[in-house]
Design a protein around this motif. Sequence first.
Motif, PDB file in Angstrom:
ATOM      1  N   TYR A   1       0.819  -1.165  -0.025  1.00 35.40           N
ATOM      2  CA  TYR A   1       0.106   0.016   0.095  1.00 35.40           C
ATOM      3  C   TYR A   1       0.869   1.256  -0.001  1.00 35.40           C
TER       4      TYR A   1
ATOM      5  N   ILE B   1      -3.878  -6.074  -2.212  1.00 33.49           N
ATOM      6  CA  ILE B   1      -3.201  -5.052  -1.474  1.00 33.49           C
ATOM      7  C   ILE B   1      -2.469  -5.477  -0.146  1.00 33.49           C
TER       8      ILE B   1
ATOM      9  N   ALA C   1      -9.754  -1.105   3.980  1.00 31.55           N
ATOM     10  CA  ALA C   1      -9.862  -2.314   3.421  1.00 31.55           C
ATOM     11  C   ALA C   1     -11.302  -2.515   2.392  1.00 31.55           C
TER      12      ALA C   1
ATOM     13  N   LEU D   1     -10.976  -0.412  -0.650  1.00 28.54           N
ATOM     14  CA  LEU D   1     -10.247  -1.108  -1.956  1.00 28.54           C
ATOM     15  C   LEU D   1     -10.963  -2.223  -2.251  1.00 28.54           C
TER      16      LEU D   1
ATOM     17  N   TYR E   1      -7.172  -7.615   1.234  1.00 26.90           N
ATOM     18  CA  TYR E   1      -6.413  -6.730   1.693  1.00 26.90           C
ATOM     19  C   TYR E   1      -5.689  -7.507   2.679  1.00 26.90           C
TER      20      TYR E   1
END
Length: 466
Positions: free
Chosen positions: A53, A78, A88, A91, A99
């Motif tokens: 990240y 990620i 999270a 994303l 994540y």
Amino acid sequence: MRKILIVDDEINIGILLSKFLTRNSFSVSTATSGVSAMEYLSKEYYDLVLCDYRLEDTDGKEMLIKIKEKYPRTGVIIITGYSDIKLAVELIKLGAYDYITKPLYPDEILNTINKSIETQMALNAGPPADTSEAPKNRIQKQIYSQSDNFVAGQSSASKHLLKQIELVAPTSYSVILTGESGTGKESVAKAIHLNSPRRDMPFVAMDCGSLTKELAGSEFFGHEKGSFTGALYTKIGHFEMANGGTLFLDEVGNLSYDIQAALLRTVQERKIKRIGSTKEIDLDVRIIVATNENLAHAIQKGKFREDLYHRFNEFSIDLPPLSQRGRDILIFANTFLEVANQELSRSVLGFSQEVEECFLTYNWPGNVRELKNVIRRATLLTESQEIQLKALPLEISTYAKANAIETTMSRSERPRDLKNAAQEAEYEAILKVLREVNFNKTKAAKILNIDRKTLYNKMRAINLEK
């Protein structure tokens, strides 16, 4: 071989990950910045990007947006040293498969990578973005993924299955999928998801058969850090991960009665609370469940809640066993051969006539999963252009020989004297028992009350040995 791009400005982590994934049969490239990562992606296709990240020249969120915009067929995971649930969720909504927080655990990251690649392959095989000229609920008849093996056939059983998927996919109905183990229930669930309005949202699969009573609540609903002994970090549950999309619960009949009660409340209220939290999270999740049990019988035995069953059973699909799919078996076989050729870098063109006849007569107790594994093995063993009978497992080739012998015996016009009649009755009994135990010779000898050596001799006498 699947290609993975690791993007991390910590060189040591990149090296360790690269070595680990290479040992697990992935082709790996590493980049230490966002700019170099985009250069890699512009030159060749990658199945998956593992992106840290925090990078020196950008961050994981920006990288995710760029990758999904330019290379939508590539999956993204990620990795970060920070645990931020809001980030999270954001994303995942932007298209990340998952994540992962540091420290990285080998089994966990390998499992996440494999599932990400499977999901991305299924999405890549889904309907195109522009469907304005086609009916929105039209099933895409070649949606399949390497692991889940959804292949549209031409038999009446396959056409009926496709019609049911076509009917239920555009709706928001919960669906129960029933069928023998290995019939492809998860692939049907993915086909329903990919042909629904939720196709661009997450598809999350969960194996209920492997859940313990203690872990089930955390896996379903998530937990807050410190909420119980061993809760070292905040965890997002499967319901929250699937929010907006589809949650697939496999082997749902194995759930404990307590967890079934918690599931019922969640399905009714469409809200969850993470363990250790007082905050309610609104849910918009379509639920598809699968089982190889008869849930009606489980209800009668007190093992499954009737009210939960009726919540799930807004629509049901019974998947036919492979043995009832007729010549579709050859369509499956040729599709799996293409996949195996690509995976193993082989160029096998097809199957001998003997093998095709064998495929059509074998009873396939393991269904589609068994067929796929048989073809992967045979492709690896075959050095010619066609897969021959000798490349098949013994129980399958023996089954084909048994059928041929039985046909010959039934057509035989030999004199029906007492000796021949006794021999034929004995051979028929041997063939019947061998089929019942899927050609397990130890079990067959025990049922026939003879030793293994005697059984081998009798099989050899009718040319039933490979």
